[in-house]
Write a protein that holds these residues in place. Structure first.
Motif, PDB file in Angstrom:
ATOM      1  N   UNK A   1      34.702-110.808  22.592  1.00 19.68           N
ATOM      2  CA  UNK A   1      34.775-109.878  21.465  1.00 19.68           C
ATOM      3  C   UNK A   1      36.210-109.378  21.272  1.00 19.68           C
ATOM      4  N   UNK A   2      36.919-109.142  22.397  1.00 21.49           N
ATOM      5  CA  UNK A   2      38.318-108.709  22.293  1.00 21.49           C
ATOM      6  C   UNK A   2      39.164-109.780  21.631  1.00 21.49           C
ATOM      7  N   UNK A   3      38.950-111.033  22.035  1.00 22.74           N
ATOM      8  CA  UNK A   3      39.708-112.156  21.470  1.00 22.74           C
ATOM      9  C   UNK A   3      39.481-112.255  19.959  1.00 22.74           C
ATOM     10  N   UNK A   4      38.215-112.146  19.541  1.00 23.83           N
ATOM     11  CA  UNK A   4      37.885-112.291  18.116  1.00 23.83           C
ATOM     12  C   UNK A   4      38.453-111.134  17.304  1.00 23.83           C
ATOM     13  N   UNK A   5      38.471-109.925  17.894  1.00 28.78           N
ATOM     14  CA  UNK A   5      38.910-108.743  17.146  1.00 28.78           C
ATOM     15  C   UNK A   5      40.432-108.577  17.127  1.00 28.78           C
ATOM     16  N   UNK A   6      41.159-109.272  18.010  1.00 31.55           N
ATOM     17  CA  UNK A   6      42.621-109.131  18.047  1.00 31.55           C
ATOM     18  C   UNK A   6      43.248-109.618  16.748  1.00 31.55           C
ATOM     19  N   UNK A   7      44.069-108.755  16.143  1.00 31.22           N
ATOM     20  CA  UNK A   7      44.774-109.158  14.930  1.00 31.22           C
ATOM     21  C   UNK A   7      46.095-109.840  15.261  1.00 31.22           C
ATOM     22  N   UNK A   8      46.689-109.468  16.407  1.00 33.07           N
ATOM     23  CA  UNK A   8      47.907-110.117  16.880  1.00 33.07           C
ATOM     24  C   UNK A   8      47.603-110.810  18.197  1.00 33.07           C
ATOM     25  N   UNK A   9      48.336-111.882  18.429  1.00 31.42           N
ATOM     26  CA  UNK A   9      48.055-112.661  19.634  1.00 31.42           C
ATOM     27  C   UNK A   9      48.367-111.869  20.898  1.00 31.42           C
ATOM     28  N   UNK A  10      47.433-111.917  21.820  1.00 33.56           N
ATOM     29  CA  UNK A  10      47.610-111.331  23.135  1.00 33.56           C
ATOM     30  C   UNK A  10      46.756-112.126  24.101  1.00 33.56           C
ATOM     31  N   UNK A  11      47.355-112.555  25.202  1.00 34.03           N
ATOM     32  CA  UNK A  11      46.627-113.395  26.151  1.00 34.03           C
ATOM     33  C   UNK A  11      45.362-112.680  26.620  1.00 34.03           C
ATOM     34  N   UNK A  12      44.234-113.379  26.439  1.00 37.04           N
ATOM     35  CA  UNK A  12      42.939-112.854  26.878  1.00 37.04           C
ATOM     36  C   UNK A  12      42.258-113.927  27.707  1.00 37.04           C
ATOM     37  N   UNK A  13      41.827-113.570  28.887  1.00 37.18           N
ATOM     38  CA  UNK A  13      41.212-114.530  29.798  1.00 37.18           C
ATOM     39  C   UNK A  13      39.716-114.265  29.897  1.00 37.18           C
ATOM     40  N   UNK A  14      38.980-115.369  29.944  1.00 36.34           N
ATOM     41  CA  UNK A  14      37.529-115.280  30.100  1.00 36.34           C
ATOM     42  C   UNK A  14      37.064-116.119  31.275  1.00 36.34           C
ATOM     43  N   UNK A  15      35.792-115.952  31.646  1.00 37.57           N
ATOM     44  CA  UNK A  15      35.253-116.645  32.816  1.00 37.57           C
ATOM     45  C   UNK A  15      34.934-118.096  32.467  1.00 37.57           C
ATOM     46  N   UNK A  16      35.351-119.013  33.372  1.00 36.10           N
ATOM     47  CA  UNK A  16      35.003-120.425  33.235  1.00 36.10           C
ATOM     48  C   UNK A  16      33.638-120.629  33.893  1.00 36.10           C
ATOM     49  N   UNK A  17      32.626-121.044  33.137  1.00 35.99           N
ATOM     50  CA  UNK A  17      31.282-121.225  33.727  1.00 35.99           C
ATOM     51  C   UNK A  17      31.264-122.223  34.869  1.00 35.99           C
ATOM     52  N   UNK A  18      32.216-123.156  34.900  1.00 34.48           N
ATOM     53  CA  UNK A  18      32.207-124.177  35.950  1.00 34.48           C
ATOM     54  C   UNK A  18      32.875-123.704  37.247  1.00 34.48           C
ATOM     55  N   UNK A  19      33.867-122.840  37.145  1.00 36.00           N
ATOM     56  CA  UNK A  19      34.638-122.490  38.351  1.00 36.00           C
ATOM     57  C   UNK A  19      34.641-121.000  38.675  1.00 36.00           C
ATOM     58  N   UNK A  20      34.141-120.197  37.759  1.00 34.43           N
ATOM     59  CA  UNK A  20      34.133-118.739  37.938  1.00 34.43           C
ATOM     60  C   UNK A  20      35.550-118.152  37.957  1.00 34.43           C
ATOM     61  N   UNK A  21      36.534-118.928  37.476  1.00 40.07           N
ATOM     62  CA  UNK A  21      37.908-118.445  37.398  1.00 40.07           C
ATOM     63  C   UNK A  21      38.174-117.870  36.017  1.00 40.07           C
ATOM     64  N   UNK A  22      39.200-117.018  35.939  1.00 38.52           N
ATOM     65  CA  UNK A  22      39.633-116.474  34.661  1.00 38.52           C
ATOM     66  C   UNK A  22      40.581-117.479  34.009  1.00 38.52           C
ATOM     67  N   UNK A  23      40.251-117.890  32.775  1.00 44.73           N
ATOM     68  CA  UNK A  23      41.063-118.902  32.102  1.00 44.73           C
ATOM     69  C   UNK A  23      41.242-118.555  30.629  1.00 44.73           C
ATOM     70  N   UNK A  24      42.244-119.227  30.025  1.00 46.00           N
ATOM     71  CA  UNK A  24      42.463-119.068  28.586  1.00 46.00           C
ATOM     72  C   UNK A  24      41.339-119.768  27.818  1.00 46.00           C
ATOM     73  N   UNK A  25      40.986-119.210  26.677  1.00 43.92           N
ATOM     74  CA  UNK A  25      39.879-119.780  25.905  1.00 43.92           C
ATOM     75  C   UNK A  25      40.126-119.546  24.418  1.00 43.92           C
ATOM     76  N   UNK A  26      39.284-120.204  23.623  1.00 43.76           N
ATOM     77  CA  UNK A  26      39.222-119.958  22.181  1.00 43.76           C
ATOM     78  C   UNK A  26      37.765-119.677  21.850  1.00 43.76           C
ATOM     79  N   UNK A  27      37.521-118.766  20.941  1.00 46.67           N
ATOM     80  CA  UNK A  27      36.136-118.388  20.631  1.00 46.67           C
ATOM     81  C   UNK A  27      36.016-118.025  19.155  1.00 46.67           C
ATOM     82  N   UNK A  28      34.803-118.211  18.644  1.00 43.98           N
ATOM     83  CA  UNK A  28      34.533-117.844  17.248  1.00 43.98           C
ATOM     84  C   UNK A  28      33.035-117.576  17.100  1.00 43.98           C
ATOM     85  N   UNK A  29      32.648-116.655  16.229  1.00 45.99           N
ATOM     86  CA  UNK A  29      31.218-116.384  16.017  1.00 45.99           C
ATOM     87  C   UNK A  29      30.570-117.504  15.188  1.00 45.99           C
ATOM     88  N   UNK A  30      29.319-117.813  15.491  1.00 49.97           N
ATOM     89  CA  UNK A  30      28.543-118.802  14.722  1.00 49.97           C
ATOM     90  C   UNK A  30      27.569-118.028  13.839  1.00 49.97           C
TER      91      UNK A  30
END
Length: 493
Positions: A114-143
């Motif tokens: 939600x933070x990534x989608x709401x950001x108007x300016x770019x700021x690094x946001x890390x989310x959980x990788x379902x495969x490794x449980x690590x924090x990683x860069x991602x891209x997201x969008x609502x369907x």
């Protein structure tokens, strides 16, 4: 145990640099990883939005699995490092392309999404990788469905498992080793430079340690001779040179003090030996007179008996005077003597002094003179204590001045509201090496041994301490064969 300052410093420095290297490598590795993630996220910032707008993942209100698989295959063929997930509004992973056992997290935290989608300016946001449980860069969008209602999220891990495997292989083979080599080389250079600097800094301390040990081994008997470089360094050099110069001065002071104490102790022992002799001699004489009177008193004439008694009484007076001087010096040294200053006309005091000592001077054939500019000169002094000073100084001058010589008492007013008093004689003088010690108790000049029986070495010490009570300093100038001058100042008011 490691001995030596340089070795201990080198060990500490090595540990510090080793720790610093580990910290630097950790910082470099984390900063590099974060930079990679930030770059990847910025490059793929709108990837999820493009896919959602181009591919109908939810034609109606239900997920179209065929469209999802097609989208996943297309993207992952173009960029094998990416991993695509469809995530429900509750955070549950609904669709993915991977063996089931590789998915560790079937629910993800939607807050970063939600933070990534709401950001108007770019700021690094890390989310959980379902495969490794690590924090990683991602891209997201609502369907959204046709009515604009949000049904799920398209969640794309940009640097997935395939990317991690490839990056690990590359780092193991090249990048990591290059980075580690550069950091190690830099730290090694700094370490060697620091060790060389420490060596140069500690070498003077090592030399100073050897000098201190040699000085101690000598028994503190030999003067330390500082070379020219040391003397110059003491003024213009660094702290270590200043320390070395201070040690030389301290060492020479110790040598001087020990030499002084040895000489003073020798003088004290000689004084005690002579005082014992001086006390024993009059006691023996007095005892002889009294025993003669006791044993042969009836056989002696009246005149002889009176003569023996007078001699015994005179000897007793001399003995009492000697003991009084010893007690007086002891009281002065222990601060048990007070002064009661009063305004005194010095001409009256000197008249009494002249009357009391002129007979002694005449008997020795010494001319006693008083040189006083003005008979109305006054001084603020304790009369009794100052008279004692004059008696000692003038008496000593007469004692050590041969027949035909002169002893002069000079009194002169000065501009600083003080009175200068000087006692000059044309006697035998005092050796230059003895001048620093003439005011010490028990001391008598080595060139005055022929007159040893005439004095006890206490007069100048007593005079100096009595003047100190008047906040005045007794000074001396002398030249062998020409005479001696003692002087001091008194407050005029």
């Amino acid at each position: 145990m490691i001995k030596g300052l340089y070795r201990r410093l080198a060990l500490v420095l090595f540990i510090v640099f080793l720790s610093l290297g580990a910290v630097l490598f950790w910082v470099y590795d984390n900063a590099s990883h974060q930079l990679q993630q930030e770059t990847a996220q910025k490059l793929h910032l709108n990837l999820a939005s493009y896919l959602v707008s181009d591919i109908a993942l939810y034609p109606g209100d239900e997920l179209n699995s065929e469209n999802v698989k097609e989208a996943f295959n297309t993207v992952m063929r173009l960029d094998p490092g990416t991993e695509l997930y469809v995530v429900g509004l509750d955070g549950k992973v609904l669709e993915y392309k991977a063996p089931h056992e590789k998915i560790i997290n079937h629910h993800i935290d939607l807050a970063p999404v939600k933070t990534f989608i709401s950001n108007k300016e770019f700021k690094l946001t890390l989310g959980v990788d379902p495969r490794s449980n690590k924090k990683k860069a991602f891209s997201a969008a609502p369907i959204l469905n046709a009515n604009g209602e949000m049904l799920a999220y398209l969640y794309i891990i940009i640097q997935g498992e395939v990317y991690d495997d490839a990056a690990s292989l590359i780092n193991a083979n090249k990048t990591w080793l290059i980075s580690l080599s550069i950091i190690t080389a830099a730290l090694a250079f700094l370490l060697l430079s620091a060790l060389l600097l420490f060596y140069k800094l500690t070498r003077p301390l090592v030399e100073l340690k050897r000098e201190v040990a040699a000085f101690e081994k000598s028994g503190f008997k030999e003067q330390l001779n500082a070379n020219g470089a040391l003397q110059a360094g003491d003024q213009d050099g660094d702290e270590l040179q200043a320390l070395r110069g201070s040690f030389y001065r301290m060492g020479n002071t110790i040598v001087d003090q020990i030499s002084y104490l040895r000489k003073h102790d020798k003088t004290r022992r000689e004084f005690l030996a002579h005082v014992s002799h001086d006390l024993r001699t009059p006691l023996a004489g007095m005892r002889a007179y009294l025993e003669t009177l006791q044993l042969r008193g009836d056989d002696l004439s009246e005149a002889d008996r009176h003569d023996f008694l007078d001699k015994a009484l005179l000897t007793n007076h001399k003995l009492t005077g000697m003991i009084d001087e010893l007690f007086e010096l002891a009281r002065l040294e222990h601060g048990q003597v007070d002064v009661n200053p009063e305004l005194t006309r010095l001409s009256d005091l000197l008249s009494d002094l002249y009357a009391s000592l002129s007979g002694l001077a005449s008997n020795k054939g010494v001319h006693l003179a008083v040189d006083m500019q003005n008979e109305e000169i006054n001084a603020f002094v304790d009369v009794a204590r100052l008279d004692r000073v004059f008696q000692n100084l003038v008496g000593n001058a007469i004692l050590y001045t041969p027949a035909g010589g002169t002893v002069t008492i000079r009194v002169q007013e000065q501009d600083d509201l003080q009175v200068l008093v000087a006692i000059e004689d044309t006697g035998q003088g005092i050796a230059e090496e003895d001048l620093p010690y003439v005011f010490e108790p028990y001391f008598r000049s080595t060139n005055g041994q022929q007159a040893y029986h005439k004095g006890k070495g206490l007069g100048l010490a007593i005079a100096s301490k009595l003047l100190a009570l008047h906040e005045s300093e007794l000074k001396v100038e002398s030249e062998l064969g020409k005479g001696t001058r003692f002087e001091f100042k008194l407050p005029a008011s």
